[in-house]
Write a protein that holds these residues in place. Sequence first.
Motif, PDB file in Angstrom:
ATOM      1  N   ASP A 410       0.795  -1.312  -0.050  1.00  8.44           N
ATOM      2  CA  ASP A 410      -0.089  -0.098   0.040  1.00  8.44           C
ATOM      3  C   ASP A 410       0.988   1.363   0.085  1.00  8.44           C
ATOM      4  O   ASP A 410       2.161   1.288   0.413  1.00  8.44           O
ATOM      5  N   VAL A 411       0.276   2.337  -0.444  1.00 10.01           N
ATOM      6  CA  VAL A 411       1.059   3.606  -0.567  1.00 10.01           C
ATOM      7  C   VAL A 411       0.021   4.766   0.298  1.00 10.01           C
ATOM      8  O   VAL A 411      -1.251   4.448  -0.030  1.00 10.01           O
ATOM      9  N   VAL A 412       0.547   5.758   0.439  1.00 12.79           N
ATOM     10  CA  VAL A 412      -0.482   6.830   1.208  1.00 12.79           C
ATOM     11  C   VAL A 412      -0.111   8.122   0.373  1.00 12.79           C
ATOM     12  O   VAL A 412       1.046   8.223  -0.448  1.00 12.79           O
ATOM     13  N   GLU A 413      -0.962   9.213   0.506  1.00 14.35           N
ATOM     14  CA  GLU A 413      -0.959  10.444  -0.305  1.00 14.35           C
ATOM     15  C   GLU A 413      -0.900  11.621   0.654  1.00 14.35           C
ATOM     16  O   GLU A 413      -1.409  11.370   1.847  1.00 14.35           O
ATOM     17  N   VAL A 414      -0.346  12.685   0.199  1.00 14.84           N
ATOM     18  CA  VAL A 414      -0.460  13.896   1.077  1.00 14.84           C
ATOM     19  C   VAL A 414      -2.046  14.201   1.654  1.00 14.84           C
ATOM     20  O   VAL A 414      -2.636  14.010   0.471  1.00 14.84           O
ATOM     21  N   SER A 415      -2.438  14.503   2.695  1.00 15.36           N
ATOM     22  CA  SER A 415      -3.727  14.755   2.891  1.00 15.36           C
ATOM     23  C   SER A 415      -4.348  15.960   2.026  1.00 15.36           C
ATOM     24  O   SER A 415      -3.379  16.823   1.844  1.00 15.36           O
ATOM     25  N   ALA A 416      -5.568  16.025   1.947  1.00 10.78           N
ATOM     26  CA  ALA A 416      -6.287  17.203   1.046  1.00 10.78           C
ATOM     27  C   ALA A 416      -5.843  18.407   1.897  1.00 10.78           C
ATOM     28  O   ALA A 416      -5.979  19.445   1.081  1.00 10.78           O
ATOM     29  N   ALA A 417      -5.882  18.585   3.269  1.00  8.43           N
ATOM     30  CA  ALA A 417      -5.653  19.641   3.883  1.00  8.43           C
ATOM     31  C   ALA A 417      -4.172  20.404   3.657  1.00  8.43           C
ATOM     32  O   ALA A 417      -4.115  21.518   3.818  1.00  8.43           O
ATOM     33  N   ALA A 418      -3.189  19.370   3.340  1.00  7.78           N
ATOM     34  CA  ALA A 418      -1.941  19.914   3.382  1.00  7.78           C
ATOM     35  C   ALA A 418      -1.495  19.895   1.702  1.00  7.78           C
ATOM     36  O   ALA A 418      -0.229  20.072   1.509  1.00  7.78           O
ATOM     37  N   ARG A 419      -2.324  19.424   0.973  1.00  9.44           N
ATOM     38  CA  ARG A 419      -1.840  19.306  -0.560  1.00  9.44           C
ATOM     39  C   ARG A 419      -1.399  20.758  -1.074  1.00  9.44           C
ATOM     40  O   ARG A 419      -0.203  20.840  -1.729  1.00  9.44           O
ATOM     41  N   ALA A 420      -2.103  21.731  -0.794  1.00 15.13           N
ATOM     42  CA  ALA A 420      -1.547  23.230  -1.372  1.00 15.13           C
ATOM     43  C   ALA A 420      -0.321  23.478  -0.819  1.00 15.13           C
ATOM     44  O   ALA A 420       0.711  24.109  -1.414  1.00 15.13           O
ATOM     45  N   GLU A 421      -0.021  23.212   0.603  1.00 17.31           N
ATOM     46  CA  GLU A 421       1.282  23.500   1.079  1.00 17.31           C
ATOM     47  C   GLU A 421       2.532  22.543   0.363  1.00 17.31           C
ATOM     48  O   GLU A 421       3.392  23.002   0.392  1.00 17.31           O
ATOM     49  N   PHE A 422       2.103  21.439   0.265  1.00 18.60           N
ATOM     50  CA  PHE A 422       3.026  20.613  -0.250  1.00 18.60           C
ATOM     51  C   PHE A 422       3.470  21.013  -1.707  1.00 18.60           C
ATOM     52  O   PHE A 422       4.673  20.840  -2.131  1.00 18.60           O
ATOM     53  N   MET A 423       2.543  21.406  -2.700  1.00 14.16           N
ATOM     54  CA  MET A 423       2.686  21.846  -3.717  1.00 14.16           C
ATOM     55  C   MET A 423       3.704  22.946  -3.834  1.00 14.16           C
ATOM     56  O   MET A 423       4.659  23.081  -4.793  1.00 14.16           O
TER      57      MET A 423
END
Length: 445
Positions: A410-423
Amino acid sequence: MLQRLSQWVQRLHDLHKNHPHRTMAGFALSLCVIGGGAFAVGSLSSNANVTSLNQVVESVPTLALPSDTATAPSLMLFRSDVTRSSDTADSLLSRLGVSDAEASAYLRNARVARSQILARNGRLVTVEGDESRNLTRLTVRWAPDNAADFSRWVMERTATGFTERLESAPLSVSTRHANGVIQSSLFAATDAADIPDSVASQLADIFAGDIDFHRALRKGDRFAVVYETFEADGETLRSGRVVSAEFVNNGKTHQAFWFKEARAKEGGYFNAEGVSLRRSYLASPLAFSRVTSGFKMRFHPILQTWRAHLGVDYAAPTGTPVRSVGQGVVDVAGTQNGFGNVVIVKHTNGQSTVYAHLSRIAVRAGQRVAQGETLGAVGATGWATGPHLHFEFRVNGQHKDPLTMARQSDVVEVSAAARAEFMRHATAAKVDLAAASNAQLSQSE
């Protein structure tokens, strides 16, 4: 006209033939007259503008040179090196170009030097000395792993002998760009690029889920990396975490960016789309090795029969650390028949992993282990013809190919709340990563 000139030349020839000495004397006299005339003309021309010259005589004081050579500036010695585990006071100073029995004796008996410097590996040491190779000052800097401060020990000569002091100061953090091209192996490429082994190991771990470093590396593959360095007084003491990395394997580009969400307990590496590069299982229980026997039928070297090989064998020297490919609980830590020394770790969903033929075991039954935690070391116990690791992956008791299980985890992704900060973070990190990649391209041209 031409006839008269020819007759005149003929007369000169006859005259010289009959009276050679008189002819030569007359010719010399003619030259003197012509030269005197030229001299007279030259003299008249120079006398037309006569310039008067005045002679001035002044006394110039001589420079005062020091009569005492002891007052002349002396040469100073500056040299740096890194301590070795075999160092004594004499060998360390000798390698640094110092020949000073008094300094050696002081260094040999100093409490801090005995406990922190001599016979220690990797301490940064700098010496200052005079032209006679006597020690003026010795400075040693070091920092424990994960420490925010570094220690500075200074040994200095004074009018009454040597003194010492132990100081502490904060480490400064910076980033360094590096890159390389695969010619034979990852470690060889990172060595050629002057990249620390700890950074090379991180690269292998970061891309372990996407790149099989045992079988998939190609000559000409390239990588770029931006990593932390911890510095003391402008000198690098140790390397830190990889901040971003890029690996081009067989024409396919893989990127990784370190990111930690605000409320997360720990960070991780994500690709440009925000998908975690960390799988539930590592691709290999060894950081670097080669597969000598895969998950297939094989001729057993001891039993001398064809039978299914239910795991993967990794050739490696005795003592090579063996790590858990995933988090779980140690189910077995002991000896089992042909496995010799073996560790079996239970994971979730009925999955378990087996690590056999170990030379030593570093865990106990019932102990919880994290992904990448050391379980023991490679050996040749049990039914083994040489040092190697036998590794198995089981699901509900059935054997599976370990080389494919990591890629199916399995893999995980950056949460929706942190996606803008990650980008935003990834966009800024790509600038540094592009600089490292371009630097590599310019060096290879």
